[in-house]
Enzyme design. Sequence first.
Site, mmCIF file in Angstrom:
data_model
loop_
_atom_site.group_PDB
_atom_site.id
_atom_site.type_symbol
_atom_site.label_atom_id
_atom_site.label_comp_id
_atom_site.label_asym_id
_atom_site.label_seq_id
_atom_site.Cartn_x
_atom_site.Cartn_y
_atom_site.Cartn_z
ATOM 1 N N HIS A 136 0.959 -1.258 -0.070
ATOM 2 C CA HIS A 136 -0.068 0.002 -0.110
ATOM 3 C C HIS A 136 0.911 1.299 -0.120
ATOM 4 O O HIS A 136 0.543 2.178 -0.713
ATOM 5 C CB HIS A 136 -0.993 -0.246 1.287
ATOM 6 C CG HIS A 136 -1.520 1.204 1.518
ATOM 7 N ND1 HIS A 136 -2.932 1.532 0.988
ATOM 8 C CD2 HIS A 136 -1.482 2.359 2.248
ATOM 9 C CE1 HIS A 136 -3.169 2.769 1.236
ATOM 10 N NE2 HIS A 136 -2.467 3.313 1.948
ATOM 11 N N GLU A 137 1.799 1.267 0.750
ATOM 12 C CA GLU A 137 2.629 2.437 0.948
ATOM 13 C C GLU A 137 3.533 2.758 -0.492
ATOM 14 O O GLU A 137 3.640 3.928 -0.779
ATOM 15 C CB GLU A 137 3.617 2.371 2.173
ATOM 16 C CG GLU A 137 2.950 2.333 3.620
ATOM 17 C CD GLU A 137 2.007 3.392 3.713
ATOM 18 O OE1 GLU A 137 2.121 4.655 3.136
ATOM 19 O OE2 GLU A 137 1.061 3.430 4.545
ATOM 20 N N HIS A 140 1.513 4.306 -2.978
ATOM 21 C CA HIS A 140 1.277 5.972 -3.151
ATOM 22 C C HIS A 140 2.546 6.412 -3.798
ATOM 23 O O HIS A 140 2.446 7.387 -4.716
ATOM 24 C CB HIS A 140 1.427 6.346 -1.521
ATOM 25 C CG HIS A 140 0.502 6.218 -0.758
ATOM 26 N ND1 HIS A 140 -0.860 6.856 -1.083
ATOM 27 C CD2 HIS A 140 0.061 5.630 0.282
ATOM 28 C CE1 HIS A 140 -1.860 6.455 -0.309
ATOM 29 N NE2 HIS A 140 -1.405 5.749 0.587
ATOM 30 N N GLU A 201 -6.193 6.684 -1.149
ATOM 31 C CA GLU A 201 -5.989 5.695 -0.285
ATOM 32 C C GLU A 201 -6.666 4.452 -0.800
ATOM 33 O O GLU A 201 -6.077 3.284 -0.811
ATOM 34 C CB GLU A 201 -6.668 5.939 1.405
ATOM 35 C CG GLU A 201 -5.901 7.012 1.914
ATOM 36 C CD GLU A 201 -4.443 6.541 2.470
ATOM 37 O OE1 GLU A 201 -4.236 5.408 2.543
ATOM 38 O OE2 GLU A 201 -3.608 7.578 2.484
#
Length: 275
Positions: A136-137, A140, A201
């Site tokens: 997920h990070e 980004h 997100e």
Amino acid sequence: MKRENIILYTATFLMLFSCAQNPFTGKKTLALVPNSQILPMAFQEYDAFLSDNNVVTGTAEANMVKSVGQKIATASERWLNANGYQGYLENYRWEYNLVKDDQVNAWCMPGGKIVVYTGILPITQSETGLAVVMGHEVAHALANHGQQRMSASQLQQVGAVATAVGTQAAGVDEETAGYFNMAYGVGSQVGVMLPFSRSHETEADKIGLNIMAIAGYNPDEAAELWKRMKANSGGGAPPEILSTHPSNDTRINNLTQLAASAKAEARKFGVTSFK
């Protein structure tokens, strides 16, 4: 030309001609600040952060962070190369560090600089849970969400100036002008900036799920991780409309639905079994 018109035309010009393309969605995105400017600043800030914090090295957990990070980075490059984005990661400088801190958090700076806090490890519980967080990070950073947030913030500031100039030009009294400016601030935050952040997100959840699956990690674990995150929060999260993040329930539902498509994406790369 009136000052307020100049501001409006300037903002419109910036929106039309300062764009990049998100390789994962194909959509045009705001890019008022170029990566050639953002990445060196991010690398410098990352180094400064590490020098001021307790970086864990040589432990099984620290080694796991580095191993998972490398697998996620490799999977990202495989996906990008397969989809016509060779060289997209040329200026990235991947680095993965575990920092001793009780915060339940992890982050990735533009350009692939990742930090995982030890406080999140009891919730990730396993290598696969950690892959959910790191995927997920990394997503980004891959989608240039930092660049987009910086650009959106600049446009928000331009809008605030335009509102102030417009009320002044209209001869609005100071008290009423204050209400207009306050309404703009609240409206742009709740109606634009926060939904913008929540969409990032959700986008990072989807991209991260695909990447972790290509790296060989089971995407079904993502929803389970967020169930544990929800339990850890104790129900203290703000209402979704006032938050930068989707609610835990929204996230769990989305991740549950997306797991099958992530597995299908991984199969395109020959990955058919998962940790």
